[in-house]
Design a protein around this motif. Structure first.
Motif, PDB file in Angstrom:
ATOM      1  N   GLU A 121      -0.925  -0.239 -38.812  1.00  0.00           N
ATOM      2  CA  GLU A 121      -1.255   0.666 -37.692  1.00  0.00           C
ATOM      3  C   GLU A 121      -2.317  -0.004 -36.817  1.00  0.00           C
ATOM      4  OE1 GLU A 121      -2.472   4.696 -39.060  1.00  0.00           O
ATOM      5  OE2 GLU A 121      -3.902   4.552 -37.417  1.00  0.00           O
ATOM      6  N   GLU A 123      -4.807  -1.248 -33.897  1.00  0.00           N
ATOM      7  CA  GLU A 123      -5.559  -0.880 -32.686  1.00  0.00           C
ATOM      8  C   GLU A 123      -5.952  -2.194 -32.011  1.00  0.00           C
ATOM      9  OE1 GLU A 123      -7.838   3.162 -34.221  1.00  0.00           O
ATOM     10  OE2 GLU A 123      -8.748   1.235 -34.655  1.00  0.00           O
ATOM     11  N   HIS A 174      -1.476   6.021 -28.066  1.00  0.00           N
ATOM     12  CA  HIS A 174      -2.572   6.718 -27.387  1.00  0.00           C
ATOM     13  C   HIS A 174      -3.704   5.751 -27.040  1.00  0.00           C
ATOM     14  CE1 HIS A 174      -3.654   7.216 -31.748  1.00  0.00           C
ATOM     15  NE2 HIS A 174      -4.822   6.845 -31.311  1.00  0.00           N
ATOM     16  N   GLU A 176      -7.326   4.800 -27.355  1.00  0.00           N
ATOM     17  CA  GLU A 176      -8.265   5.111 -28.444  1.00  0.00           C
ATOM     18  C   GLU A 176      -9.692   5.292 -27.925  1.00  0.00           C
ATOM     19  OE1 GLU A 176      -9.352   5.592 -31.402  1.00  0.00           O
ATOM     20  OE2 GLU A 176      -7.576   5.755 -32.669  1.00  0.00           O
ATOM     21  N   GLU A 183      -3.789   2.207 -29.117  1.00  0.00           N
ATOM     22  CA  GLU A 183      -3.145   2.243 -30.438  1.00  0.00           C
ATOM     23  C   GLU A 183      -1.677   2.574 -30.244  1.00  0.00           C
ATOM     24  OE1 GLU A 183      -5.065   4.376 -33.663  1.00  0.00           O
ATOM     25  OE2 GLU A 183      -3.110   4.929 -34.482  1.00  0.00           O
TER      26      GLU A 183
END
Ligand code: GLU
Ligand code: MG
Length: 440
Positions: A121, A123, A174, A176, A183
């Protein structure tokens, strides 16, 4: 098609490769492309470390896995394949990270009948580089704010197209918390494919940003005064080799997690101080891995606890059994995804093998940094290492992880990490930030 890139990720977490032309591809598919063994003893500053057996003499082959073939939407006359490092005799080289993950995956299958499903995941930060070389975030938008969706909209639009074209299924996007921070998550996959996807993902984000005149950085702490970039790792174990039942699901449990799931937590928490040498493996990683940063800094777990080393992710309505998973917060994008995920699987399997049910003392429904040091000690909650050097010390002491890596991979990895710690400690913070910003 003009070029086919043969890529791998090295011990410093840098993605490297060579390319062949389409005319010579067929002969390269089996024979591979030659690579000096020394590359696995090269750190992220291109400093070559002396490691016994890995120097100026000797060669391996980068042999591509055709299942990873993708035409690159951001460079359409190029394609990519991810590679294993094979010996000249055609066996997996003991220092090959992709082969290391494959071994862990096969072990989980043969010993426990488990198929490991994972998702990275990531970022990352979008910035512009000034003429003076300094990086400035593209915006100063707020967390989830629509202004943060507007400023990079053209780039994000292209990125969605590039992900789709490579069959990387985007789940969520979105802006972050940090300035310019983004992200975008992609769907879980079998472990080896998930790690391959993380390489394709890093390549895609940076390339699409570059085509828009932007720099995308996966550095864990690109700006000292802003939130860091994590790459939380999501994990579940499924029954059988087709992986059709989530073994982590138990509707009778308070958090819907099965006994096997708890054993995984037990194993991961026991090894976490050493594991971070694989999951948070850059000097810059330890600027992110701080209390109250939602990145985790302690060996505890909890349901949807974003300050815990392991979060039990709440299930999705209607998809309870398939969505239960464990999220390892102490992970960032400077890791070699094959080593990071392979290490986590090895730790989880150790938990299953030894039935390491995590004590309720490690279960926290509050931020662990809100407890006093004495309370944490009484509960057996340990602070994670605060520097790469400390993490590597822990790794060297961890027999399970060292055995899983094997002597030659462990030796080269540790030499590379020790050298990065040493090189950066002799230089300024600005140098460290700039180097990580650019290289990851
Ligand atoms: N940026 C945080 C990290 O470094 C994570 C924030 C979140 O929970 O998404 O891990
Ligand atoms: Mg996030």
């Amino acid at each position: 098609m003009k070029q086919i890139r043969f890529l791998y990720c090295d011990n410093g977490g840098i993605i490297r490769g060579k390319a062949c032309s389409s005319q010579t591809l067929s002969e390269r598919m089996h024979g591979g492309i030659g690579l000096t063994v020394a590359m696995q003893a090269m750190n992220s500053l291109d400093e070559l470390m002396p490691v016994e057996g890995i120097g100026a003499v000797g060669e391996v082959r980068l042999v591509p896995d055709p299942r990873t073939f993708r035409i690159l939407p951001y460079t359409p006359r190029a394609a990519v394949m991810l590679c294993d490092m094979m010996t000249l005799e055609g066996r997996p080289w003991e220092v090959c990270p992709r082969s290391f993950l494959r071994q862990q995956v096969e072990q989980a299958q043969s010993e426990f009948g488990q198929t490991i499903i994972a998702a990275f995941e990531p970022e990352w930060s979008l910035a512009r580089r000034g003429l003076d070389g300094a990086y400035t975030a593209i915006d100063d938008s707020l967390c989830f704010s629509t202004i943060g969706m507007m400023t990079p909209a053209a780039m994000i639009d292209d990125l969605l197209g590039a992900m789709e074209a490579q069959n990387l299924k985007v789940e969520l996007y979105h802006p972050e918390l940090a300035h310019g921070q983004q992200e975008m998550s992609i769907s879980p996959a079998r472990a080896l494919e998930a790690a391959d996807n993380q390489i394709l993902y890093r390549e895609t984000v940076r390339s699409v940003a570059w085509n828009h005149g932007l720099i995308a950085s996966f550095a864990p702490k690109p700006f000292l005064n802003q939130a860091g970039n994590g790459c939380h790792l999501h994990l579940s174990a499924w029954a059988g080799d087709r992986g059709d039942r989530n073994l982590f699901y138990d509707p009778a449990d308070r958090f819907s997690l099965s006994e096997i799931g708890y054993y995984f937590i037990g194993g991961i928490l026991e090894h976490l101080p050493a594991l971070v040498a694989l999951t948070c493996p850059s000097v810059n990683s330890y600027r992110r891995l701080q209390p109250q940063s939602w990145s985790s800094a302690f060996t505890c777990y909890g349901p949807d606890n974003r300050e815990a080393g392991v979060r039990i992710a709440s299930t999705l309505k209607g998809k309870e059994s398939s969505s239960i998973n464990l999220e390892i917060k102490a992970s960032d994008n400077t890791n070699n995804p094959y080593l990071a995920l392979g290490g986590i699987i090895a730790a989880g399997m150790d938990g299953v093998r030894r039935k390491l049910y995590p004590s309720d003392n490690l279960l926290l429904l509050v931020d662990p940094s809100s407890l006093s040091e004495e309370e944490r000690q009484a509960r057996g909650i340990k602070a994670l290492p605060t520097s790469l050097g400390q993490a590597v010390d822990e790794l060297e002491k961890d027999k399970v992880l060292m055995d899983a890596l094997g002597p030659q991979l462990a030796k080269t990895y540790i030499a590379v990490k020790r050298s990065e710690e040493k090189s950066y400690s002799a230089r300024t913070t600005d140098y460290e930030l700039n180097q990580h910003f650019y290289k990851y």
